[in-house]
Structures are given as structure tokens and as C-alpha cells.
Design a protein around this motif. Structure first.
Motif, short mmCIF file in Angstrom:
data_model
loop_
_atom_site.label_atom_id
_atom_site.label_comp_id
_atom_site.label_asym_id
_atom_site.label_seq_id
_atom_site.Cartn_x
_atom_site.Cartn_y
_atom_site.Cartn_z
N ASN A 113 12.13 17.51 4.34
CA ASN A 113 13.12 18.16 4.92
C ASN A 113 14.31 17.50 3.98
N ASP A 114 14.04 16.20 3.45
CA ASP A 114 15.12 15.71 2.69
C ASP A 114 14.93 15.79 1.09
N GLU A 115 14.10 16.43 0.75
CA GLU A 115 13.69 16.43 -0.81
C GLU A 115 15.05 16.79 -1.62
N GLN A 116 15.90 17.65 -1.20
CA GLN A 116 17.00 18.02 -2.02
C GLN A 116 17.83 16.75 -2.30
N TYR A 117 17.68 15.61 -1.65
CA TYR A 117 18.66 14.45 -1.76
C TYR A 117 18.09 13.83 -2.93
N ILE A 118 16.74 13.82 -3.38
CA ILE A 118 16.32 12.78 -4.21
C ILE A 118 16.56 13.29 -5.80
N SER A 119 17.11 12.33 -6.21
CA SER A 119 17.61 12.67 -7.48
C SER A 119 17.05 12.43 -8.82
N GLU A 120 16.04 11.54 -8.51
CA GLU A 120 14.94 11.13 -9.38
C GLU A 120 13.47 11.31 -8.75
N LYS A 121 12.63 12.37 -9.26
CA LYS A 121 11.62 12.45 -8.63
C LYS A 121 10.44 12.04 -9.27
N GLY A 122 10.11 10.56 -8.85
CA GLY A 122 9.11 9.72 -9.72
C GLY A 122 7.92 10.35 -9.21
N ASN A 123 6.69 9.98 -10.12
CA ASN A 123 5.36 10.41 -10.01
C ASN A 123 4.80 9.79 -8.47
N ARG A 124 5.55 8.79 -8.11
CA ARG A 124 4.66 8.25 -6.90
C ARG A 124 5.16 8.59 -5.31
N ILE A 125 6.21 9.77 -5.52
CA ILE A 125 6.75 10.04 -4.27
C ILE A 125 5.69 11.18 -3.67
N ASN A 154 17.03 2.26 -5.32
CA ASN A 154 16.03 2.13 -6.54
C ASN A 154 14.58 2.47 -6.16
N MET A 155 14.28 3.28 -5.20
CA MET A 155 12.90 3.34 -4.62
C MET A 155 11.61 3.76 -5.56
N ASN A 156 12.24 4.29 -6.65
CA ASN A 156 11.18 4.64 -7.69
C ASN A 156 10.71 3.24 -8.44
N GLN A 163 0.91 -1.28 0.10
CA GLN A 163 0.18 -0.17 0.04
C GLN A 163 0.78 1.24 0.08
N ALA A 164 2.23 1.13 0.41
CA ALA A 164 2.87 2.27 0.61
C ALA A 164 4.37 1.70 0.79
N ILE A 165 5.18 2.63 0.56
CA ILE A 165 6.74 2.53 0.99
C ILE A 165 7.15 3.85 1.65
N ALA A 166 7.77 3.71 2.95
CA ALA A 166 8.16 5.00 3.61
C ALA A 166 9.57 4.77 3.64
N ILE A 167 10.57 5.66 3.54
CA ILE A 167 11.74 5.76 3.66
C ILE A 167 12.59 6.64 4.88
N SER A 168 13.34 6.20 5.59
CA SER A 168 14.08 6.81 6.68
C SER A 168 14.90 7.93 6.47
N HIS A 169 15.53 7.68 5.37
CA HIS A 169 16.48 9.07 5.25
C HIS A 169 17.18 8.65 3.82
N PRO A 170 18.01 9.68 3.16
CA PRO A 170 18.49 9.58 1.83
C PRO A 170 19.48 8.21 1.47
N HIS A 171 20.37 7.60 2.78
CA HIS A 171 20.97 6.61 2.46
C HIS A 171 20.39 5.42 2.11
N TYR A 172 19.00 5.39 2.00
CA TYR A 172 18.14 4.19 1.66
C TYR A 172 17.26 4.41 0.45
N SER A 195 2.16 4.53 -3.22
CA SER A 195 2.85 5.67 -2.73
C SER A 195 4.07 5.40 -2.08
N LEU A 196 5.20 6.45 -2.16
CA LEU A 196 6.26 6.55 -1.73
C LEU A 196 6.52 7.90 -0.83
N TYR A 197 6.59 7.61 0.55
CA TYR A 197 6.60 8.58 1.45
C TYR A 197 8.12 9.13 1.92
N ILE A 198 8.39 10.37 1.54
CA ILE A 198 9.64 10.78 2.16
C ILE A 198 9.25 12.15 2.72
#
Length: 261
Positions: free
Chosen positions: A136-148, A119-121, A107-116, A130-133
């Protein structure tokens, strides 16, 4: 072609043309002394597989074997209203896809911080979830997939007594997953917001674990207050040995007092 950093396992989009991994080339991680190297998910599929271990009736760990990059584990949280993947590993093979689908999908993926981020997308697209981030850590997302889905504030309720809680410290967006009914007082999936020692008798809370950079005392005090407001009696960290189900609050409090004494 998308490429994976072999040091941290983060996947970067095809248009990424930097020589160094943006996650490793930052003071909380490091470029290996042997230099930056890359691989691809397709190559990883030929040499590695996922390994799944049941921890309790509601929790499974997912790792990569043989070990790869940071060597973290992800968690599959089984829940009546929808399963959750907590954190991510950079290998999505048919073994883990079939297993998760047999358990009801995600139903969802949730990530603790950018080191993990890994290939979340790809995981989110595979399971159409859905992918929950934390924002505050938005700047570390290199590929902003549609499900974030970026969330803000101190916590975000999900369902079935489960919520994501922002703790901060390691990263501004560092968060934990709190499942209130997985154990008597609640189970905390911590990523490495808190790092449990190999002897299971001490928690470290640091800005950088590999580079041994501490947090300011004021930040430790703020985190102490955040954790005191949460009820839990079990913690599962990001390495497979980091399972603590006895005397959790006492060990945590004693650990923090060592920082402050």
C-alpha cells in the motif's frame, strides 16, 4: 551523488532532480519554514554517530547522536531464527555495523511506514537481507532496490512468533511488528502508527502528527477493531521515551474512546 533530506532523513537516488523532498512535500510531513536543505551520508558520517541501548534481552534501540532529522529510533530484534531491524535510521556507520554483526547479522528489515525509509536500501545491501514494505505504500519508494519485498494483506508471519501487521491510519500501509513471546502477552513495535504522549498516559492515532490532521471517526473505529484483535502488554514507539509496559491495553482503550465520545 545520493542526497539526504535534512528534515526527514530520507535518501534519494542520484537521478532525483526535484527541488523538494517528496516525503516532506506531502501533507503528513512538512518543508521547514527555513526551506529545503540536503546533505549526504558521507557528510553525516563526519558529524554524527549511532547510539545503541539495550532495552531487554531481545531488543536494542538504535538512534543517531546528536539528533538528526525526525529523530526516530530503529530497533534490533534478536531472534533465534534470524535478527530483524524494525524501521531505519539514516546513518549506517561502522559502530552499528559491527554491533549488529556481533549479534548475528540481519535476516530481515521491516519498515513501518514511509517516514522511516531513510537509507534502507544501503542497510539491506550491507547485511544482505530482505527488506519488507507493505504494498500500500509502494508509491513512496523513491529507489526500488533489489532486496525490497512488497507484502500484501492484513499480516505477514516471519518466524519465532513474530509477524508484521498492517494497521493503516497514518498511511495505508502503516504497520506494526508484533513479537508474541518478547513479553507475557506480546510486545508491539509501533513506529508512529500509534503515538504515545510524553506523560505515557495517552495514545494518539492521527493522519498527520506534525500537522495535527485527525483521522475520520470511521477510520478510528476500524483501527480500534484491528487492535482489539491483537494480544500485547508492551509497546515501544519511535521515540526513546515511548516505552510502555504497564496498563497498555487500558491506556490504549481509554485513548481511543476519547476520539469516539
Amino acid at each position: 551523488m545520493k542526497k539526504l533530506c535534512t528534515a526527514c532523513g530520507t535518501q534519494f537516488p542520484e537521478h532525483y532532480n526535484e527541488e523538494l523532498c517528496a516525503i516532506c512535500n506531502e501533507e503528513r510531513q512538512y518543508i521547514p519554514v527555513t526551506g529545503q536543505t540536503w546533505t549526504t551520508h558521507d557528510r553525516l558520517l563526519t558529524t554524527h554517530t549511532t547510539n545503541i541501548v539495550k532495552l531487554n534481552d531481545h531488543l536494542y534501540e538504535i538512534t543517531i547522536t546528536p539528533g538528526f532529522a525526525i529523530g526516530q529510533r530503529a530497533f534490533l530484534v534478536i531472534s533465534k531464527s534470524g535478527n530483524i531491524l524494525w524501521d531505519c535510521v539514516p546513518l549506517l556507520d561502522q559502530h552499528v555495523i559491527d554491533f549488529i554483526n556481533e549479534k548475528g547479522g540481519l535476516q530481515a528489515i521491516a519498515i513501518s511506514h514511509p517516514h522511516y525509509y531513510s537509507n534502507m536500501n544501503d542497510w539491506a545491501e550491507e547485511f544482505k537481507c530482505s527488506l519488507y514494505i507493505h504494498k500500500n505504500d509502494e508509491q513512496y519508494i523513491s529507489e526500488k532496490g533489489n532486496r525490497i519485498k512488497l507484502w500484501e494483506g492484513d499480516e505477514m508471519p516471519l518466524w519465532d512468533d513474530i509477524k508484521i501487521v498492517n494497521i493503516g491510519g497514518h498511511f495505508a500501509g502503516s504497520s506494526i511488528l508484533l513479537h508474541k513471546s518478547m513479553s507475557e502477552k506480546g510486545t508491539l513495535l509501533s513506529g508512529d502508527t500509534m503515538y504515545l504522549s510524553p506523560n505515557l498516559k495517552h495514545f494518539a492515532i492521527m493522519y498527520s502528527y506534525p500537522n495535527r490532521i485527525p483521522l475520520p471517526v470511521a477510520e478510528i473505529k476500524r483501527i480500534k477493531k484491528r487492535l482489539e484483535d491483537l494480544e500485547f502488554d508492551a509497546v515501544y514507539g519511535f521515540y526513546s521515551y515511548q516505552n510502555l509496559t504497564k496498563n497498555v491495553k487500558q491506556i490504549l482503550n481509554n485513548s481511543i474512546e476519547k476520539y469516539l465520545s
